[in-house]
Design a protein around this motif. Structure first.
Motif, short mmCIF file in Angstrom:
data_model
loop_
_atom_site.label_atom_id
_atom_site.label_comp_id
_atom_site.label_asym_id
_atom_site.label_seq_id
_atom_site.Cartn_x
_atom_site.Cartn_y
_atom_site.Cartn_z
N ILE A 269 0.84 -1.21 0.00
CA ILE A 269 0.00 0.00 0.00
C ILE A 269 0.87 1.25 0.00
CG2 ILE A 269 -1.57 1.36 1.44
CD1 ILE A 269 -2.91 -1.28 2.25
N ARG A 273 0.95 4.09 -3.00
CA ARG A 273 0.67 5.50 -2.74
C ARG A 273 1.85 6.39 -3.14
NH1 ARG A 273 -2.50 4.54 2.99
NH2 ARG A 273 -4.58 4.23 2.06
N SER A 312 -3.98 5.39 -13.03
CA SER A 312 -5.21 4.62 -12.95
C SER A 312 -4.94 3.18 -12.52
CB SER A 312 -5.92 4.62 -14.31
OG SER A 312 -6.35 5.91 -14.66
N GLU A 315 -4.16 3.20 -8.81
CA GLU A 315 -5.38 3.44 -8.05
C GLU A 315 -6.27 2.20 -8.00
OE1 GLU A 315 -6.99 6.77 -10.12
OE2 GLU A 315 -6.04 8.27 -8.80
N GLU A 316 -6.36 1.49 -9.15
CA GLU A 316 -7.18 0.28 -9.19
C GLU A 316 -6.60 -0.82 -8.30
OE1 GLU A 316 -10.08 -2.53 -10.10
OE2 GLU A 316 -10.03 -0.34 -10.23
N ARG A 317 -5.27 -0.98 -8.35
CA ARG A 317 -4.63 -1.98 -7.49
C ARG A 317 -4.85 -1.64 -6.02
NH1 ARG A 317 1.21 -1.58 -9.66
NH2 ARG A 317 1.72 -2.88 -7.83
N LEU A 318 -4.74 -0.34 -5.67
CA LEU A 318 -4.95 0.07 -4.28
C LEU A 318 -6.40 -0.15 -3.87
CD1 LEU A 318 -3.76 1.36 -1.75
CD2 LEU A 318 -4.36 3.61 -2.69
N ARG A 319 -7.34 0.13 -4.77
CA ARG A 319 -8.75 -0.08 -4.47
C ARG A 319 -9.04 -1.55 -4.17
NH1 ARG A 319 -13.13 -1.95 -6.43
NH2 ARG A 319 -12.12 -2.62 -8.37
N ARG A 320 -8.45 -2.44 -4.97
CA ARG A 320 -8.68 -3.88 -4.77
C ARG A 320 -8.08 -4.35 -3.44
NH1 ARG A 320 -7.28 -6.33 -10.81
NH2 ARG A 320 -9.13 -5.48 -11.87
N GLU A 322 -7.53 -2.52 -0.70
CA GLU A 322 -8.28 -1.97 0.43
C GLU A 322 -9.68 -2.58 0.55
OE1 GLU A 322 -8.00 2.23 -0.26
OE2 GLU A 322 -6.15 2.39 0.94
N ALA A 323 -10.23 -3.06 -0.57
CA ALA A 323 -11.54 -3.71 -0.51
C ALA A 323 -11.46 -5.07 0.17
CB ALA A 323 -12.10 -3.87 -1.92
#
Length: 552
Positions: A269, A273, A312, A315-320, A322-323
């Motif tokens: 993470i 970032r 992008s 951001e997508e990897r981070l979203r996955r 954190e989900a």
């Protein structure tokens, strides 16, 4: 397979107790059933016996198998005598013996269906021998002597016995049935060391299958070859091979993998970032000459498109991540006094002189005197009713002695963990009960409560009345930690908690810099605690010897 449980669940109202539990027990398998109080261990045993109906799923027993259930409390009508209890326990074996005699007489008469009679005789004889029919009188004497109840008058009504004697009688009656499958609910309760050692030896040689609920880690180490844990949050069961120590090691490795997975994910993470921050600021192209405007525009557009794709993607990897984030492992339990207990080194934290307490004409405590040093570790053992809890309550200042004095150093702040379930206001939330009387604001208390690892965020606003007895015990422990006491008085601290919390509590006590007095009969706790062991007997407190340890 003696027993198969398939995907069964049980709830009481809106409280889920068991969820999608599957379990098998084969002959020779001795399984320890563990988990915090209130997670459904006793309920599971009652479902197997048919006493409780599951909400879903199936329970299958091998043909001809009747499990022997040893409940925590013996429930029989008031008129039942000890002889009645044993006659009922042995009724099936006596009936088998009578049928064998009948079949022998039938075979001697050479019936037309001799083959069928011989087949029935062979099957029944095998079962009779397996259940110890031929040495029945010897087993009766062995079991009653081993459990310390051979002296009881057989004509005496069971209802006139003490709770401990009734529990041992119930255990004896169940063992004498010699069922192929034993279901034992806290069988070590009310046993002294002699009876406990006998039971461990007896069960170690038992040929059938077993499912045993127990909080006695020494007992589990000697008896079981597998452990099934019911998780208090998921309400599901997980199986571990081996004894208690193997289970404990497996849990330790689980915790280490959890910590490693969390650290690895946090590092990923941070990298993502950093990449997003760096990429967003990057210009990324070389400025061409002023005359080449088309090339300058083309390269700028290409770089911006590349930067946008990288941003992008990150951001997508981070979203996955954190989900589906790995939750942070709770920090180890720790008792942190408000001020340095080393300041007590030059003074006695607590002194007791000529302490006595009576209830009516009976003196429970008589002329007890001792001085507690700054780093003392003191374990008090003794039979039920010896006065151990009474002594701790006097030391904590909750009750007044009839004789003598308890002198507490002004620098001492006492933390007291009572034995039974506390008188919490069941309508209050976990957070409200935790913070009552503690300094600090709400957010500070939430942080402390969650960092202890004893509760999750969704538990904090729950009414205490919705908690299991194990969770209420954890709330007691959390309050004890939040008090920042520098002298701890613990009454049966191993009661009601799951083994992971118990092990963490023992580690925290070992690191605690102040004095501790604990009342306990738990052999594993006493070993890990490492203090001086004292015995309370006939109102007197004395250093324990080998004979005294039979009272543990």
């Amino acid at each position: 397979m003696l027993l198969s449980l398939n995907h069964f669940s049980k709830s009481y109202g809106d409280r889920q107790v068991l969820s999608d539990v599957s379990l098998t027990v084969a002959r020779g398998q001795r399984i320890g059933l563990v988990g915090a109080n209130g997670v459904g261990k006793s309920t599971l045993l009652k479902i197997i016996t048919g006493e409780v109906e599951p909400d879903g799923g199936t329970v299958s027993l091998e043909a001809g198998i009747q499990p022997g259930y040893g409940a925590q409390v013996l429930a029989v009508p008031g008129h039942v005598t000890i002889t009645d209890l044993f006659d009922d326990a042995l009724r099936e074996l006596r009936a088998m013996e009578s049928r064998l005699r009948d079949l022998e007489a039938c075979m001697a008469a050479a019936p037309d269906d001799l083959e069928g009679v011989m087949r029935e005789y062979g099957d029944l004889l095998e079962r009779f021998e397996r259940q110890g029919g031929y040495d029945l009188d010897h087993r009766v004497a062995l079991v009653l002597e081993g459990l310390g109840i051979a002296h009881l008058d057989r004509d005496r009504r069971v209802s006139t016995l003490s709770g401990g004697e009734q529990s041992r009688l119930g255990l004896a009656a169940m063992l004498l049935r010699a069922p192929d499958l034993l279901l034992l609910d806290e069988p070590t309760n009310h046993l002294d060391l002699t009876a406990l050692t006998w039971l461990e030896d007896y069960l170690s040689a038992y040929p059938g299958g077993m499912l045993i609920v127990s909080h006695d880690r020494h007992f589990l180490n000697r008896i079981v070859n597998a452990v099934v844990e019911i998780d208090e949050h998921s309400h599901q069961a997980k199986r571990f091979a081996g004894d208690y120590d193997a289970y404990r090691e497996a849990k330790r490795l689980e915790r280490r993998r959890w910590e490693e997975d969390y650290a690895r994910q946090q590092a990923e993470i941070r990298e993502l970032r950093l990449e997003m921050n760096t990429t967003a600021r990057r210009v990324g192209f070389h400025r061409p000459g002023d005359g080449d405007k088309f090339l300058r525009f083309h390269r700028k557009t290409t770089v911006e498109r590349t930067v946008s794709r990288r941003l992008s993607s990150a951001e997508e990897r981070l979203r996955r991540i954190e989900a589906n984030a790995v939750p942070e492992p709770p920090k180890p339990l720790r008792f942190e006094p408000d001020f340095d207990p080393q300041g007590l080194k030059s003074h006695w934290p607590l002194a007791v002189s000529g302490l006595g307490k009576r209830f009516g004409a009976r003196w429970v405590l008589r002329d007890i005197s001792f001085i507690l040093e700054a780093r003392s570790r003191m374990v008090i053992t003794g039979a039920n009713g010896a006065g151990k809890t009474t002594l701790l309550r006097l030391l904590a200042g909750l009750d007044s002695p009839d004789t003598g004095d308890v002198t507490v150093n002004p620098q001492v702040r006492i933390g007291y963990l009572e034995q039974g379930q506390p008188a919490f206001d069941l309508g209050m939330t976990v957070l409200d009960v935790y913070r009552a009387g503690l300094p600090g604001d709400v957010q500070h208390h939430i942080t402390d409560l969650l960092s202890s690892g004893l509760f999750r965020y969704e538990d904090v606003r729950q009414p205490v009345g919705h908690l299991s007895s194990g969770q209420q015990r954890k709330l007691q422990i959390a309050r004890l930690m939040g008090l920042r006491a520098n002298l701890l008085l613990l009454d049966e601290p191993t009661n009601y908690v799951s083994f992971d919390v118990l092990e963490a509590l023992e580690d925290a006590l070992r690191d605690f810099p102040g004095p501790v007095i604990a009342v306990s009969h738990d052999r594993r706790f006493i070993e890990r605690f490492g203090g001086m062991v004292w015995t309370l007997r006939d109102g007197q407190l004395s250093l324990a010897n080998e004979v005294d340890t039979a009272l543990i």
